[in-house]
Design a protein around this motif. Structure first.
Motif, PDB file in Angstrom:
ATOM      1  N   PHE A 160       0.930  -1.060  -0.161  1.00  0.00           N
ATOM      2  CA  PHE A 160       0.003  -0.238   0.017  1.00  0.00           C
ATOM      3  C   PHE A 160       0.850   1.190  -0.024  1.00  0.00           C
ATOM      4  O   PHE A 160       1.534   1.709   1.062  1.00  0.00           O
ATOM      5  CB  PHE A 160      -1.336  -0.250   1.035  1.00  0.00           C
ATOM      6  N   PRO A 161       0.793   2.313  -1.158  1.00  0.00           N
ATOM      7  CA  PRO A 161      -0.352   2.820  -1.736  1.00  0.00           C
ATOM      8  C   PRO A 161      -0.329   1.908  -2.991  1.00  0.00           C
ATOM      9  O   PRO A 161      -0.080   2.269  -4.715  1.00  0.00           O
ATOM     10  CB  PRO A 161      -0.992   3.416  -1.659  1.00  0.00           C
TER      11      PRO A 161
ATOM     12  N   TRP B  10       7.276   2.896   6.660  1.00  0.00           N
ATOM     13  CA  TRP B  10       6.245   3.150   5.658  1.00  0.00           C
ATOM     14  C   TRP B  10       5.494   4.013   5.440  1.00  0.00           C
ATOM     15  O   TRP B  10       5.300   4.882   3.709  1.00  0.00           O
ATOM     16  CB  TRP B  10       6.183   2.348   5.406  1.00  0.00           C
ATOM     17  N   VAL B  11       4.459   4.457   5.845  1.00  0.00           N
ATOM     18  CA  VAL B  11       3.327   5.350   5.826  1.00  0.00           C
ATOM     19  C   VAL B  11       4.239   6.672   6.794  1.00  0.00           C
ATOM     20  O   VAL B  11       3.550   7.707   5.289  1.00  0.00           O
ATOM     21  CB  VAL B  11       2.184   5.746   7.229  1.00  0.00           C
ATOM     22  N   GLU B  12       5.420   6.987   7.434  1.00  0.00           N
ATOM     23  CA  GLU B  12       5.603   8.671   7.537  1.00  0.00           C
ATOM     24  C   GLU B  12       6.355   8.775   7.091  1.00  0.00           C
ATOM     25  O   GLU B  12       6.358   9.906   6.957  1.00  0.00           O
ATOM     26  CB  GLU B  12       5.577   8.665   9.182  1.00  0.00           C
ATOM     27  N   VAL B  13       7.241   8.342   7.097  1.00  0.00           N
ATOM     28  CA  VAL B  13       8.266   8.852   6.698  1.00  0.00           C
ATOM     29  C   VAL B  13       8.701   8.555   5.326  1.00  0.00           C
ATOM     30  O   VAL B  13      10.024   8.898   4.332  1.00  0.00           O
ATOM     31  CB  VAL B  13       9.883   8.079   7.341  1.00  0.00           C
ATOM     32  N   MET B  14       9.157   6.957   4.481  1.00  0.00           N
ATOM     33  CA  MET B  14       9.236   6.569   3.461  1.00  0.00           C
ATOM     34  C   MET B  14       8.121   7.942   2.500  1.00  0.00           C
ATOM     35  O   MET B  14       6.785   8.033   2.928  1.00  0.00           O
ATOM     36  CB  MET B  14       9.469   5.028   2.801  1.00  0.00           C
ATOM     37  N   ASP B  15       8.375   7.485   1.169  1.00  0.00           N
ATOM     38  CA  ASP B  15       7.800   8.251   0.490  1.00  0.00           C
ATOM     39  C   ASP B  15       6.519   8.129  -0.585  1.00  0.00           C
ATOM     40  O   ASP B  15       6.112   8.596  -1.749  1.00  0.00           O
ATOM     41  CB  ASP B  15       8.104   9.403  -0.678  1.00  0.00           C
ATOM     42  N   VAL B  16       6.394   6.966  -0.379  1.00  0.00           N
ATOM     43  CA  VAL B  16       5.649   5.948  -1.005  1.00  0.00           C
ATOM     44  C   VAL B  16       3.924   6.462  -1.001  1.00  0.00           C
ATOM     45  O   VAL B  16       3.200   6.044  -2.085  1.00  0.00           O
ATOM     46  CB  VAL B  16       5.174   4.384  -0.621  1.00  0.00           C
ATOM     47  N   VAL B  17       3.430   7.575  -0.004  1.00  0.00           N
ATOM     48  CA  VAL B  17       1.815   8.298   0.300  1.00  0.00           C
ATOM     49  C   VAL B  17       1.955   9.039  -0.797  1.00  0.00           C
ATOM     50  O   VAL B  17       1.036   9.315  -1.527  1.00  0.00           O
ATOM     51  CB  VAL B  17       1.297   8.258   1.628  1.00  0.00           C
TER      52      VAL B  17
END
Length: 240
Positions: free
Chosen positions: A103-104, A179-186
């Motif tokens: 995700f995502p 995964w949600v806060e640090v990495m730029d996937v969101v």
């Protein structure tokens, strides 16, 4: 007498740890999200923002856990997060397997290298969760076999498994936050949606109950593991 009291609290904390860990593992509410598209139009030289939900269209709500990622439509309201309660969700929601599903990210929105990296990251997270759940279950069975003060080796082994479970689940919880806060996937997901689907795309994300259960389970797991190790050490000293 002191060992009996310590054993009671260690067993209580161990049972609470197992309950919270299994709830976190078995429920698919680690992440809650809602997607809304706001269209921008110009009327008589003024900028007007139209919310598609107010126009009668539905926004997309979804929740994700270890096993499933489910989505369903609905109108955006002030208490939109209440839609994720079991009693409020529609029967028409669509669920897909979430194991190794990043995700995502998706193959359509990102290149192969980014997508493969997400698969690997999610794979490590899944392995840590599975190891933590397996360790707490095995530790519970070993502790049951050790009662009452039958073998200090079993108490030490059970306590060690509880500690291992706590460390693995702590690592999984930290990985999920990273995964949600640090990495730029969101952020990448939002940029893609704005560029290709909707210029006024908005994504709201909060952590769900499954995520909240994990650190509580970790706390009780580490506490019970330390108590069982101390009990095993005390039983060993009395046996000499």
């Amino acid at each position: 007498m002191k060992l009996s009291v310590a054993l009671f609290f260690a067993g209580l904390f161990g049972a609470l740890a197992a309950v919270f860990i299994l709830l976190s593992f078995g429920t698919d509410y680690w992440l809650l999200a809602s997607e809304t598209c706001k269209t921008v139009s110009t009327e008589r030289g003024e900028l007007v923002v139209n919310d598609t939900a107010d126009a009668g269209n539905t926004s997309v709500f979804y929740h994700e856990g270890f096993f499933w990622r489910c989505s369903f439509g609905g109108r955006v309201e002030e208490d939109s997060m209440l839609k994720f309660w079991f009693t409020n969700q529609p029967h028409s929601k669509v669920c897909i397997h979430a194991y190794l599903f990043p995700f995502p990210l998706s193959e359509k929105t990102h290149n192969a290298t980014t997508y493969d990296s997400a698969i690997i990251y999610r794979g490590f997270w899944s392995v840590f969760v599975l190891l933590g759940v397996t360790a707490v279950i095995l530790g519970g069975f070993i502790i049951i076999c050790a009662a009452p003060f039958a073998s200090y080796c079993l108490y030490k082994a059970g306590g060690g498994l509880f500690l291992i479970s706590g460390f693995f689940l702590l690592a999984a919880t930290m990985m999920f936050v990273i995964w949600v806060e640090v990495m730029d996937v969101v952020g990448s997901y939002v940029i893609y949606q704005k560029a290709h689907l909707c210029s006024g795309f908005q994504l709201n994300i909060i952590y769900g109950l499954s995520f909240m259960f994990a650190p509580v389970g970790v706390f009780f797991c580490l506490l019970s593991g330390l108590l069982f190790l101390l009990i095993g050490r005390s039983v060993q000293m009395h046996c000499r």
